[in-house]
Design a protein around this motif. Structure first.
Motif, PDB file in Angstrom:
ATOM      1  N   ARG A  92       0.841  -1.192   0.000  1.00  0.00           N
ATOM      2  CA  ARG A  92       0.000   0.000   0.000  1.00  0.00           C
ATOM      3  C   ARG A  92       0.878   1.244   0.000  1.00  0.00           C
ATOM      4  O   ARG A  92       2.061   1.179   0.308  1.00  0.00           O
ATOM      5  CB  ARG A  92      -0.933  -0.019   1.215  1.00  0.00           C
ATOM      6  CG  ARG A  92      -1.995  -1.114   1.132  1.00  0.00           C
ATOM      7  CD  ARG A  92      -2.789  -1.231   2.420  1.00  0.00           C
ATOM      8  NE  ARG A  92      -1.990  -1.854   3.472  1.00  0.00           N
ATOM      9  CZ  ARG A  92      -2.450  -2.104   4.698  1.00  0.00           C
ATOM     10  NH1 ARG A  92      -3.682  -1.765   5.024  1.00  0.00           N
ATOM     11  NH2 ARG A  92      -1.662  -2.677   5.589  1.00  0.00           N
ATOM     12  N   ASP A  93       0.280   2.378  -0.326  1.00  0.00           N
ATOM     13  CA  ASP A  93       1.052   3.608  -0.527  1.00  0.00           C
ATOM     14  C   ASP A  93       1.973   3.921   0.645  1.00  0.00           C
ATOM     15  O   ASP A  93       3.154   4.224   0.459  1.00  0.00           O
ATOM     16  CB  ASP A  93       0.101   4.792  -0.766  1.00  0.00           C
ATOM     17  CG  ASP A  93      -0.577   4.715  -2.127  1.00  0.00           C
ATOM     18  OD1 ASP A  93      -0.094   3.947  -2.973  1.00  0.00           O
ATOM     19  OD2 ASP A  93      -1.589   5.414  -2.328  1.00  0.00           O
ATOM     20  N   HIS A  94       1.459   3.870   1.869  1.00  0.00           N
ATOM     21  CA  HIS A  94       2.256   4.246   3.032  1.00  0.00           C
ATOM     22  C   HIS A  94       3.294   3.186   3.401  1.00  0.00           C
ATOM     23  O   HIS A  94       4.169   3.442   4.231  1.00  0.00           O
ATOM     24  CB  HIS A  94       1.348   4.492   4.234  1.00  0.00           C
ATOM     25  CG  HIS A  94       0.675   3.263   4.747  1.00  0.00           C
ATOM     26  ND1 HIS A  94      -0.428   2.702   4.130  1.00  0.00           N
ATOM     27  CD2 HIS A  94       0.956   2.467   5.809  1.00  0.00           C
ATOM     28  CE1 HIS A  94      -0.804   1.625   4.789  1.00  0.00           C
ATOM     29  NE2 HIS A  94       0.013   1.453   5.805  1.00  0.00           N
TER      30      HIS A  94
END
Length: 416
Positions: free
Chosen positions: A118-120
């Motif tokens: 995921r992005d984070h």
């Protein structure tokens, strides 16, 4: 009886049981600690077995592994008191349910494609690869935890969750650079919890219990607990790692990732044993002679000697030494001679380089590059200090004066 003898008897844990014993300790402590366990399902032995049976060969792949979650009572009752029962439950796999033995069970815990972050999670993953892994790879010239382990994690969700837990936990405590967003400890705890969930599902597969992925996960989890301040729980889990490695005959001369994991584990155990005034768990004795060692082998060798020095300073060996001062003095001399031999054998790589520094400093600055070799010199000094302050002085006051000079010299070795 030698000081090591009480550790030399076999635990009796085979390659199947040892990982389950370790996981039982891990999950039991997690449910008794600060993880949220109130929502966990209460699964009895029979219910858990039925659940595994019903899944059979249709068990989803890594990304969707079912997560039957134990309560604290279940972990304690089954995993700790009766590991063979948990072994019976966990051993249920597609092959055990009557499916053709040609099925490769690795497909149930190895993802066919790289996992998607995921992005984070990209920043957390990168922080592990380029930062935290360097601690683990301290004396490893091949840098397994920054080169191989990230690739293994991309195909195994449990290892990836452990990597993210460690990366997030370190980010939550390190000072922030300008413009850098902080990460709360809650994120690390969540990844740690998800690692345990994955482990409970994957532990039923024999191939997983004997995999490099599990070994790497075990070490990453231990590193997470070390910086998280898990205390006595971490102490117990370190012993669980010892069980796993011993059941698979893994030691400091096994080669490859297994060897790298063993030395990283020993460094953790040395610190924990020193802090708790106990012996180190290891019973392995390196046999490789100096003549065939490279510089990285030599750096690792001093960790082993430091471990023996920590053993010597433990409460248990002090009590044994009170009954036999002659042998205690002789044992310290043996270890001091090992240190002297190590120092005389290491190459020029361990010598300090020129450095400019103010003359009024409390400690003379020393610069040894790469830093790993400077760490090895500091371990050498720590081992000398431990031995000299704990060895009985047969020569009385004059001997103490001579020792004090060496201790002061070792204490002043401040490597940057």
């Amino acid at each position: 009886m030698s000081p090591q003898s009480s550790y030399s008897t076999s635990t009796g844990y085979g390659t199947e049981v040892a990982p389950l014993r370790w996981f039982g300790l891990l999950a039991g402590d997690a449910c008794n600690g600060d993880l949220e366990c109130s929502s966990l399902e209460t699964l009895g032995d029979a219910a858990l077995a039925r659940r595994f049976h019903s899944e059979g060969v249709d068990t989803p792949r890594t990304q969707e592994l079912p997560t039957p979650r134990p309560t604290s009572a279940f972990c304690e009752r089954v995993a700790l008191q009766n590991p063979s029962k948990l072994l019976q439950i966990s051993a249920i796999s597609p092959a055990a349910t009557g499916v053709s033995g040609s099925v490769d069970e690795r497909q149930y815990w190895q993802a066919p494609e790289p996992l998607n972050l995921r992005d984070h999670e990209f920043d957390i993953f990168k922080h592990f690869v380029t930062g935290v892994s360097q601690w683990i790879d301290l004396f490893d010239p091949l840098r397994h935890f920054s080169t191989l382990v990230p690739h293994l994690a991309l195909r195994n969700e449990g290892l990836m969750k452990a990597v993210l837990a460690l990366g997030a936990r370190h980010l939550s405590i390190k000072p922030l650079n300008s413009g850098e967003a902080g990460i709360d400890r809650t994120a690390a705890v969540q990844y740690y919890y998800e690692t345990l969930q994955y482990l409970q599902s994957a532990m039923r597969y024999t191939s997983y219990k004997n995999s490099l992925e599990l070994l790497a996960t075990v070490l990453v989890v231990s590193t997470y607990e070390m910086i998280d301040g898990a205390g006595k729980g971490w102490e117990r889990h370190l012993k669980g790692v010892f069980w796993i490695q011993r059941s698979r005959d893994i030691n400091g001369e096994s080669g490859g990732l297994e060897q790298a994991i063993w030395w990283a584990w020993l460094r953790q155990d040395v610190w924990a044993a020193f802090r708790e005034h106990r012996r180190c768990f290891t019973i392995f004795k390196p046999v490789k002679p100096y003549q065939v060692m490279d510089i990285w082998d030599m750096a690792s060798k001093v960790v082993y000697i430091l471990a023996q020095s920590v053993n010597y300073s433990s409460s248990e060996e002090k009590q044994l030494g009170e009954r036999d001062l002659t042998n205690r003095i002789a044992r310290a001399n043996t270890l001091l001679n090992m240190l002297s031999e190590w120092r005389s054998r290491v190459s020029v790589h361990f010598e300090p380089l020129p450095v400019e520094g103010p003359s009024n400093r409390a400690f003379k600055p020393l610069w040894i590059h790469p830093p790993a070799f400077g760490t090895a010199i500091q371990m050498y000094c720590m081992a000398r200090i431990l031995l000299l302050i704990n060895q009985p002085a047969a020569g009385g006051y004059l001997e103490y004066i001579g020792r004090d000079k060496i201790i002061t010299e070792s204490t002043n070795t401040n490597v940057s």
